[in-house]
Write an enzyme that holds these catalytic residues in place. Structure first.
Site, PDB file in Angstrom:
ATOM      1  N   THR A 111      19.676  56.601 -27.227  1.00 40.82           N
ATOM      2  CA  THR A 111      18.960  56.201 -26.008  1.00 40.82           C
ATOM      3  C   THR A 111      19.746  56.729 -24.811  1.00 40.82           C
ATOM      4  O   THR A 111      20.372  55.959 -24.085  1.00 40.82           O
ATOM      5  CB  THR A 111      18.803  54.670 -25.927  1.00 40.82           C
ATOM      6  OG1 THR A 111      20.104  54.060 -26.067  1.00 40.82           O
ATOM      7  CG2 THR A 111      17.888  54.154 -27.017  1.00 40.82           C
ATOM      8  N   LEU A 179      29.714  48.834 -32.690  1.00 43.45           N
ATOM      9  CA  LEU A 179      30.701  49.745 -33.254  1.00 43.45           C
ATOM     10  C   LEU A 179      31.673  50.246 -32.199  1.00 43.45           C
ATOM     11  O   LEU A 179      31.286  50.566 -31.079  1.00 43.45           O
ATOM     12  CB  LEU A 179      30.015  50.953 -33.897  1.00 43.45           C
ATOM     13  CG  LEU A 179      29.038  50.687 -35.039  1.00 43.45           C
ATOM     14  CD1 LEU A 179      28.669  52.004 -35.712  1.00 43.45           C
ATOM     15  CD2 LEU A 179      29.623  49.719 -36.048  1.00 43.45           C
ATOM     16  N   LYS A 239      24.283  43.286 -26.270  1.00 43.34           N
ATOM     17  CA  LYS A 239      25.058  44.533 -26.304  1.00 43.34           C
ATOM     18  C   LYS A 239      25.344  45.050 -24.901  1.00 43.34           C
ATOM     19  O   LYS A 239      26.485  45.427 -24.581  1.00 43.34           O
ATOM     20  CB  LYS A 239      24.306  45.593 -27.118  1.00 43.34           C
ATOM     21  CG  LYS A 239      24.988  46.961 -27.147  1.00 43.34           C
ATOM     22  CD  LYS A 239      26.369  46.912 -27.790  1.00 43.34           C
ATOM     23  CE  LYS A 239      27.107  48.256 -27.723  1.00 43.34           C
ATOM     24  NZ  LYS A 239      26.505  49.304 -28.532  1.00 43.34           N
ATOM     25  N   PHE A 284      41.831  45.802 -23.134  1.00 42.83           N
ATOM     26  CA  PHE A 284      41.084  46.545 -22.120  1.00 42.83           C
ATOM     27  C   PHE A 284      41.695  46.388 -20.730  1.00 42.83           C
ATOM     28  O   PHE A 284      41.012  46.541 -19.727  1.00 42.83           O
ATOM     29  CB  PHE A 284      39.597  46.134 -22.110  1.00 42.83           C
ATOM     30  CG  PHE A 284      38.868  46.563 -23.349  1.00 42.83           C
ATOM     31  CD1 PHE A 284      38.258  47.807 -23.408  1.00 42.83           C
ATOM     32  CD2 PHE A 284      38.811  45.750 -24.459  1.00 42.83           C
ATOM     33  CE1 PHE A 284      37.604  48.218 -24.553  1.00 42.83           C
ATOM     34  CE2 PHE A 284      38.163  46.151 -25.622  1.00 42.83           C
ATOM     35  CZ  PHE A 284      37.550  47.396 -25.664  1.00 42.83           C
ATOM     36  N   GLN A 286      44.417  48.292 -19.953  1.00 40.26           N
ATOM     37  CA  GLN A 286      45.293  49.454 -19.866  1.00 40.26           C
ATOM     38  C   GLN A 286      44.780  50.376 -18.760  1.00 40.26           C
ATOM     39  O   GLN A 286      43.773  51.056 -18.933  1.00 40.26           O
ATOM     40  CB  GLN A 286      45.359  50.209 -21.207  1.00 40.26           C
ATOM     41  CG  GLN A 286      46.141  49.478 -22.290  1.00 40.26           C
ATOM     42  CD  GLN A 286      45.438  48.242 -22.819  1.00 40.26           C
ATOM     43  OE1 GLN A 286      44.247  48.261 -23.084  1.00 40.26           O
ATOM     44  NE2 GLN A 286      46.161  47.149 -22.957  1.00 40.26           N
ATOM     45  N   CYS A 295      28.504  55.432 -24.777  1.00 42.45           N
ATOM     46  CA  CYS A 295      27.928  54.098 -24.582  1.00 42.45           C
ATOM     47  C   CYS A 295      28.156  53.525 -23.187  1.00 42.45           C
ATOM     48  O   CYS A 295      27.209  53.382 -22.417  1.00 42.45           O
ATOM     49  CB  CYS A 295      28.470  53.139 -25.634  1.00 42.45           C
ATOM     50  SG  CYS A 295      27.913  53.502 -27.301  1.00 42.45           S
TER      51      CYS A 295
END
Length: 475
Positions: A111, A179, A239, A284, A286, A295
């Site tokens: 998408t 993922l 998501k 997260f 860093q 994504c």
């Protein structure tokens, strides 16, 4: 409804259903064999399901059937060959064969961002659902896995109703994927949660049966996999909300890096200090070159676009700044490169002509060959546009990078890339780069100057080896 499963308490009753094919377990198909579909198809065969992967790309299907994984994902090639040999897994370009085979059909197509705006291009979803629906001859469950704007599942349901006879009773559900490239095999086999959006007990039962292999594996390993059963809209939002949160956290610490650079602080110590707070956590946090990949960038833009369509655009206005902060990191690396090379920046940016720059990293993260919207490759292109002679090395992404940005020089090893370089830029945190010997590398370069775009190097070690070191957000 959130159900932790398995645990010490009996699982709340979910209606047992018989797969329409008559097999003991649902036979599953995955439409689209890119990163998402190929990984899921291979891993579900490993869980013991009969699996068929479908794609319109005949070359890709031929490679998969020959045991060749078209992407780099640790552990996936071995699983592919094992399950092809076991007869549980095969791949096809025949949509009629796919429709006849499956009880549960997972839609795993891309998408991408639309060419004419920030929204998601749903043309691949429409094409795959329509083609499948037209070839179904019995009841089945069509399950969306692709990341989509909220409201897509209802639209897919309408497409299915338009292209299948009512008496077949084909149903739709949504179950988003989570993922992480480089960790995808474990993310499928050992997920931290499963979310399903359903409208009927039959769909719920079919999806539970389609995930039972995951739950059974968790039981043998004494783990819990929370199962969240919800409505279409919530399942779709999970998501994009998760991606928006992660992107915001990354851009927050990169905004702090900008402040640290202005104030003389050290963003790595700042991040460590606030990360000890359990309400914040250190994942997260860093600071560095920012996020990329297939994504996060396109998903937060599509989320903003969809919110605007729903009249809730103001609620996500902050994501625009998240995106801007992320993109500024790329130009900041070019500015640091110019400073280290003693080049001034004019209105059009710095002139780096006559310099040789080694770029270590082309993929958006380590342990993948994915260069889609990769900050490292974008910076390499910017350095080249500024006139530098850029030499790029990446352990897995060189061929994809060469196709994406053909105007740069690509090398076969780290040593070849840094040979004679006036500046080294470490832009993807591969272990090979993190653990590089600054003394040995110093013997190969023309100038011991390094930009640490991921704050992954030991700055003390490099400066002691005679390097002029610059990290993002560090003094």
């Amino acid at each position: 409804m959130t159900i932790p499963y398995p645990n010490s308490q009996p699982m709340p009753a979910i209606a047992a259903v018989t797969p329409p094919s008559g097999s003991a377990r649902p036979r599953v198909t995955f439409l689209g064999t890119g990163y998402l579909g190929a990984t899921y198809a291979i891993c579900y065969a490993e869980l013991g399901y009969e699996v068929l992967g479908f794609d319109v790309d005949a070359d890709k299907i031929a490679k998969l059937n020959a045991g060749e994984v078209p992407i780099h994902e640790p552990g996936l090639d071995e699983l592919l060959r094992r399950n092809l040999a076991a007869g549980r897994l095969r791949f096809s370009t025949d949509i009629q064969e796919t429709a006849d085979f499956g009880d549960v059909h997972f839609i795993c197509v891309g998408t991408p961002q639309r060419a004419d705006g920030m929204g998601a291009d749903l043309s691949y979803v429409e094409a795959s659902v329509t083609s499948l629906a037209q070839h179904l001859t019995r009841k089945a469950l069509i399950v969306g896995k692709s990341t989509v704007p909220v409201g897509t599942a209802e639209w897919v349901e309408q497409l299915v109703g338009k292209h299948t006879p009512t008496d077949l009773g084909v149903e739709v559900a949504w179950s988003p994927e989570f993922l992480q490239e480089g960790f995808a095999v474990d993310d499928v086999l050992r997920p931290n949660r499963i979310v399903v959006g359903v409208k009927s007990e039959w769909a719920n039962g079919m999806l539970f049966a389609a995930h039972k292999g995951v739950f059974d594996l968790a039981a043998t390993e004494d783990r819990e996999v929370p199962l969240v059963v919800t409505d279409f809209a919530t399942a779709e939002l999970v998501k994009v909300a998760a991606n928006a949160f992660l992107a915001t956290k990354i851009s927050f610490i990169n905004a702090m890096a900008e402040v640290c650079e202005a104030a003389g602080g050290d963003v790595t110590q700042l991040a460590r200090s606030i990360g000890y707070d359990p309400r914040i956590g250190n994942r997260f946090l860093q600071a560095g070159l920012g996020f990329g990949g297939a994504c996060l960038p396109k998903d937060i833009r599509a989320f903003q676009a969809r919110a605007q369509e729903l009249g809730a655009g103001e609620a996500l206005r902050f994501l625009h700044e998240v995106d801007l902060i992320n993109m500024r990191r790329r130009t900041r690396v070019v500015q640091l490169a110019a400073e280290l090379l003693g080049r001034r920046s004019g209105p059009a940016g710095p002139d780096l002509s006559g310099t040789r720059v080694a770029v270590l990293g082309a993929t958006f993260k380590p342990n993948t060959d994915d260069v889609r919207d990769a900050p490292a490759l974008a910076v390499a292109a910017l350095l080249g546009k500024a006139g530098a002679d850029v030499h790029v090395f990446d352990p897995q992404g060189i061929e994809n990078a060469r196709r994406a940005v053909p105007g740069l020089a690509y090398e076969d090893s780290m040593n070849d890339a840094v040979q004679g370089a006036d500046l080294v830029c470490v832009l993807t945190e591969w272990a090979e780069f993190r653990n590089a010997d600054p003394v040995a590398m110093g013997e190969l370069v023309n100038g011991r100057k390094v930009v640490d775009g991921r704050n992954c190097l030991d700055s003390t070690l490099w400066t002691q080896a005679g390097w002029e070191y610059r990290g993002l957000g560090r003094p």
